[in-house]
Design an enzyme around this catalytic site. Structure first.
Site, PDB file in Angstrom:
ATOM      1  N   GLY A  72    -109.421  27.091  12.071  1.00 24.39           N
ATOM      2  CA  GLY A  72    -108.793  28.302  11.549  1.00 24.39           C
ATOM      3  C   GLY A  72    -107.854  28.911  12.585  1.00 24.39           C
ATOM      4  N   SER A 202    -110.996  27.213   7.288  1.00 25.99           N
ATOM      5  CA  SER A 202    -111.707  26.425   8.298  1.00 25.99           C
ATOM      6  C   SER A 202    -112.942  25.768   7.692  1.00 25.99           C
ATOM      7  CB  SER A 202    -112.106  27.361   9.440  1.00 25.99           C
ATOM      8  OG  SER A 202    -112.821  26.659  10.429  1.00 25.99           O
ATOM      9  N   GLY A 203    -113.210  24.523   8.127  1.00 19.13           N
ATOM     10  CA  GLY A 203    -114.290  23.734   7.531  1.00 19.13           C
ATOM     11  C   GLY A 203    -115.701  24.180   7.878  1.00 19.13           C
ATOM     12  N   HIS A 204    -115.891  24.681   9.131  1.00 17.12           N
ATOM     13  CA  HIS A 204    -117.281  24.925   9.548  1.00 17.12           C
ATOM     14  C   HIS A 204    -117.879  26.200   8.981  1.00 17.12           C
ATOM     15  CE1 HIS A 204    -116.794  27.866  13.029  1.00 17.12           C
ATOM     16  NE2 HIS A 204    -115.555  27.497  12.844  1.00 17.12           N
ATOM     17  N   THR A 240    -102.860  12.036  15.479  1.00 12.55           N
ATOM     18  CA  THR A 240    -103.574  11.213  14.493  1.00 12.55           C
ATOM     19  C   THR A 240    -104.579  12.070  13.734  1.00 12.55           C
ATOM     20  OG1 THR A 240    -103.296   9.278  15.880  1.00 12.55           O
ATOM     21  CG2 THR A 240    -105.041   9.167  14.221  1.00 12.55           C
ATOM     22  N   CYS A 325    -117.205  42.863  22.679  1.00 12.89           N
ATOM     23  CA  CYS A 325    -116.350  42.170  23.647  1.00 12.89           C
ATOM     24  C   CYS A 325    -116.963  42.190  25.042  1.00 12.89           C
ATOM     25  CB  CYS A 325    -114.929  42.718  23.634  1.00 12.89           C
ATOM     26  SG  CYS A 325    -114.763  44.239  24.524  1.00 12.89           S
TER      27      CYS A 325
HETATM   28  N1  PLP Z   1    -110.345  33.913  11.225  1.00 15.99           N
HETATM   29  C1  PLP Z   1    -111.524  34.486  10.912  1.00 15.99           C
HETATM   30  C2  PLP Z   1    -111.542  35.658   9.987  1.00 15.99           C
HETATM   31  C3  PLP Z   1    -112.714  33.981  11.447  1.00 15.99           C
HETATM   32  O1  PLP Z   1    -113.874  34.563  11.138  1.00 15.99           O
HETATM   33  C4  PLP Z   1    -112.642  32.870  12.326  1.00 15.99           C
HETATM   34  C5  PLP Z   1    -113.869  32.336  12.956  1.00 15.99           C
HETATM   35  O2  PLP Z   1    -114.865  33.005  13.080  1.00 15.99           O
HETATM   36  C6  PLP Z   1    -111.393  32.303  12.604  1.00 15.99           C
HETATM   37  C7  PLP Z   1    -110.269  32.851  12.044  1.00 15.99           C
HETATM   38  C8  PLP Z   1    -111.257  31.122  13.513  1.00 15.99           C
HETATM   39  O3  PLP Z   1    -111.688  29.959  12.879  1.00 15.99           O
HETATM   40  P1  PLP Z   1    -112.088  28.658  13.764  1.00 15.99           P
HETATM   41  O4  PLP Z   1    -113.437  28.929  14.324  1.00 15.99           O
HETATM   42  O5  PLP Z   1    -112.092  27.535  12.781  1.00 15.99           O
HETATM   43  O6  PLP Z   1    -111.033  28.521  14.790  1.00 15.99           O
END
Ligand code: PLP
Length: 378
Positions: A72, A202-204, A240, A325
């Site tokens: 993502g 995002s896949g995970h 790739t 943070c």
């Molecule tokens: N955007 C949002 C709203 C997310 O919650 C996250 C991951 O927690 C991401 C982007 C980033 O995704 P990735 O972990 O696949 O880089």
């Protein structure tokens, strides 16, 4: 007591069996390079095409509008840097929100350093940016609007389609990007209904593997790529293709339940959690009722998030302390929503998936009560 209770599904999800099998099959049987002209290459290419088509079917777009990325974060970087650089001759105004994921906010900082003017809209108390504020911010010289569909800390759903309406209304040259990482596979939407030119996922987050994401790029939109090289992904993303991870994403997609039915179930589970947790007398709810039910942000005032997190962990219950943070300043999302320090310092993010149960919520509620009895107040 040995079974784990996993309530941190917005951080990542457990890969489903179908996804794991698909990864294994790709690694052991169909491991050719999709760019190779021989049979092994073509077979790998067929697998990649099938997953691209499955994503396109869900977004009601064409397969040619889907580009695989590594995550993502990469999708967001590609979209924002690409859109801003492409439109730089048309203006420098970029509109986004103060509650975006760091992969958007940090990229916007980079663009600001390059001379772009970045406007970050604060949310209301419910986590949602008002349409009036959005309308006022999107001016005829705006070149990019980036808005997440679902916030990763409180589940707030942003008015992305309204941004599209406003862009059209004022005749701005802006491209509309939507970070749909927490929405894809959970909240039903199509590319057209959302109105975005660029959509990240995002896949995970949907029981697929880590290291695979995609970017939807609307037909006709051409962006400068982040990675240049062999010209894979129709020159948008050289390198790739990660066929095992793409196949793993395909397995996760094939295993997704009907999204509308699942959303109803998740709403029931979330509403149960709200009642049960409020019933303990120690928990306050930070997510608004209209948020995506997969994410519930709560506070246990008087107790520090991290201490609570580790107490729960000792009972095999896994949650998140949000995106507290490193400087210990607490969640910028809750801060932007106007919550006070006490509430922010004691916040926990509970995030569900299709496997969670009411019994697990009971265990969480009992553990939080125990935490307030055993831990010293901060
Ligand atoms: N955007 C949002 C709203 C997310 O919650 C996250 C991951 O927690 C991401 C982007 C980033 O995704 P990735 O972990 O696949 O880089």
């Amino acid at each position: 007591m040995n079974e784990i209770i996993y309530l941190d599904n917005s951080a990542t999800t457990r890969p489903c069996a179908r996804s794991v099998e698909a990864v294994t099959r790709s690694l052991t049987e169909n491991w050719g390079n999709p760019s190779s002209l021989h049979r092994l290459g073509m077979e790998a290419e067929l697998d990649v095409t099938a997953v691209r088509e499955a994503i396109a079917k869900r977004l009601h777009c064409t397969p040619a509008e889907i580009y695989f990325t590594a995550c993502g974060t990469e999708s967001n970087n590609t979209a924002l840097l690409g859109a801003a650089h492409k439109n730089r001759k048309r203006g420098k105004r970029i509109v986004s929100t103060a509650v975006e994921h760091p992969s958007v906010l940090e990229t916007l900082k980079r663009l600001e350093a390059e001379g772009f003017e970045v406007v970050l809209l604060p949310p209301e108390k419910n986590g949602v940016v008002s349409v009036d504020a959005l309308n006022a911010a999107i001016t005829p010289d705006t070149i990019l609007v980036s808005m997440m569909l679902v916030n990763n800390e409180n589940g707030a759903i942003q008015p992305v389609a309204d941004a599209r309406k406003r862009i059209k209304q004022v005749g701005a040259p802006a491209l509309l990007h939507c970070d749909a990482v927490q929405a894809f596979g959970k909240l039903p939407f199509t590319a057209e209904k959302l109105g975005a030119d660029l959509i990240s996922a995002s896949g995970h987050k949907i029981h697929g593997p880590k290291g695979i994401g995609f970017l939807y790029v609307k037909k006709g939109v051409v962006l400068p790529p982040l990675l240049t090289g062999g010209g894979q992904e129709r020159n948008m993303r050289s390198g790739t293709e990660s066929t095992p991870l793409i196949m793993g994403l395909g397995g996760a997609l094939a295993d997704l339940p009907d999204l509308a039915t699942q959303l109803t179930k998740m709403t029931e589970l979330r509403d149960y959690a709200v009642r049960r947790l409020q019933g303990t007398g120690v928990v306050e709810i930070n997510s608004a009722p209209e948020s995506l039910p997969y994410i519930l942000n709560i506070s246990v005032p008087g107790y520090r998030s991290e201490t609570l997190l580790h107490f729960l962990e000792s009972r095999n219950i896994f949650v998140s302390s949000g995106s507290a943070c490193a400087k210990g300043e607490g969640s910028y999302v809750l801060k932007a929503c106007g919550f006070d320090r006490r509430r922010i310092d004691s916040a926990l993010r509970i995030s569900f998936c299709r496997d969670n149960t009411a019994e697990e919520i009971d265990r969480l509620a009992e553990a939080l009560v125990a935490a307030t009895q055993k831990l010293r107040k901060a």
